[in-house]
Write a protein that holds these residues in place. Structure first.
Motif, short mmCIF file in Angstrom:
data_model
loop_
_atom_site.label_atom_id
_atom_site.label_comp_id
_atom_site.label_asym_id
_atom_site.label_seq_id
_atom_site.Cartn_x
_atom_site.Cartn_y
_atom_site.Cartn_z
N CYS A 80 -4.82 -8.23 -10.22
CA CYS A 80 -3.38 -8.03 -10.01
C CYS A 80 -2.95 -8.94 -8.86
N PRO A 81 -1.67 -9.23 -8.75
CA PRO A 81 -1.21 -10.01 -7.59
C PRO A 81 -1.57 -9.28 -6.29
N ASP A 82 -1.74 -10.06 -5.23
CA ASP A 82 -2.15 -9.48 -3.96
C ASP A 82 -0.91 -9.04 -3.18
N VAL A 83 -0.32 -7.94 -3.62
CA VAL A 83 0.86 -7.41 -2.93
C VAL A 83 0.66 -5.92 -2.68
N ASP A 162 -3.02 -11.92 8.72
CA ASP A 162 -2.03 -12.96 8.40
C ASP A 162 -1.15 -12.60 7.21
N ARG A 163 -1.37 -11.45 6.63
CA ARG A 163 -0.59 -11.04 5.44
C ARG A 163 0.90 -11.01 5.80
N ARG A 164 1.71 -11.66 4.98
CA ARG A 164 3.13 -11.66 5.29
C ARG A 164 3.80 -10.35 4.86
N ILE A 165 4.90 -10.05 5.52
CA ILE A 165 5.60 -8.79 5.26
C ILE A 165 7.00 -9.09 4.75
N MET A 166 7.29 -8.57 3.58
CA MET A 166 8.67 -8.59 3.06
C MET A 166 9.33 -7.35 3.66
N GLY A 187 1.03 -16.18 -1.50
CA GLY A 187 -0.06 -15.76 -0.60
C GLY A 187 -0.13 -14.25 -0.61
N PRO A 188 -0.99 -13.68 0.24
CA PRO A 188 -1.04 -12.21 0.33
C PRO A 188 0.24 -11.68 1.00
#
Ligand code: SAM
Length: 244
Positions: A80-83, A162-166, A187-188
């Motif tokens: 699955c996508p990394d979200v 480093d995972r970005r946050i929406m 990215g993640p």
């Protein structure tokens, strides 16, 4: 019996492979035999999050014990996508809704976060896992998201690396979500939804200042937290995920 007649799809822990005999456990046995009235020879689909999806045949179909034997590989395992979804728990039925919809939308981790204004500090991880499993069985995912114990927002943020946050930010004049995500790139990611009372001003300021956090608007109306979760994941999937 052709594959399309196998309507029931179950998640199992056991390995799946050619001729593998898979014990189904008491709840599944009861469901298959007593509720769905399936007997020996009936076909079902199995997945375990590692070995893809298999067409399997019931070799035992008791009300307490059932065994399915894998016959044909139907689909190979795909990620699955990394979200991740970071959400503040709300009322129980609305939290159930968030879990079910997030699984259908393809999140890889469910993370409850406790914020200053979170109304409910109690969330049952076992209930979350059950809801997640049922949603994954129904929506034809090949895996289950990780269901994490609830934790304070600051400690969850500290573990993101480093995972970005929406960061769904309804009050800060944030950019339209699709534009902001497209500019930030793949990215993640973690999607962060606040509680019904919104983020406290100091939480919102801390998030806006955090490197890797991307404040986004989901339009001019204030959405309920459950609506916001579905809307945010829709934009993420269609911009950076597997709808793109
Ligand atoms: N009580 C808050 C207020 O009036 O400011 C509203 C909170 S809203 C019910 C719950 C969460 O959904 C928010 O914290 C935010 O993360 C998200 N949300 C709701 N509407 C949004 C919007 N239009 N844009 C971005 N995020 C939104």
């Amino acid at each position: 019996m052709p594959e399309q007649d196998a309507k029931i799809r179950l998640f199992v822990d056991a390995p799946l492979g050619p001729d593998a005999a898979v014990p189904l456990g008491r709840d599944a046995a009861h469901y298959l035999a007593s509720v769905m009235r399936l007997g020996v020879g009936a076909r079902i689909k199995l997945f375990n999050g590692r070995d893809g999806e298999w067409l399997a045949e019931l070799a035992e179909a008791g009300k307490r014990n059932a065994i399915a034997v894998c016959r044909d590989a139907l689909r190979p395992q795909a990620p699955c996508p990394d979200v991740w979804l970071l959400f503040a728990p709300v009322k129980r039925t609305r939290t159930d809704f968030i879990i079910e919809k997030a699984v259908e939308m393809g999140v890889s981790r469910l993370q409850p976060v406790f914020t200053r204004r979170t109304a409910s500090e109690r969330i049952r991880t076992d209930r979350m896992q059950t809801n997640a499993r049922e949603a994954a069985e129904q929506c034809e995912r090949l895996d289950l998201p990780e269901a994490m114990d609830g934790a304070p927002l600051v400690s969850v943020l500290a573990g993101l690396g480093d995972r970005r946050i929406m960061f769904c930010d309804e009050r800060g004049g944030a950019r339209p979500a699709a534009d902001a995500l497209r500019d930030a790139g793949p990215g993640p990611w973690a999607v962060l939804i606040g509680p019904e009372g919104g983020f406290a001003p100091e939480e919102a300021e801390m998030l806006r200042a955090r490197p890797g956090a991307v404040p986004v608007s989901l339009g001019p109306r204030i959405l309920r937290a459950d609506t916001a979760a579905v809307a945010a994941l829709t934009v993420w999937q269609s911009t950076l995920g597997d709808w793109a």
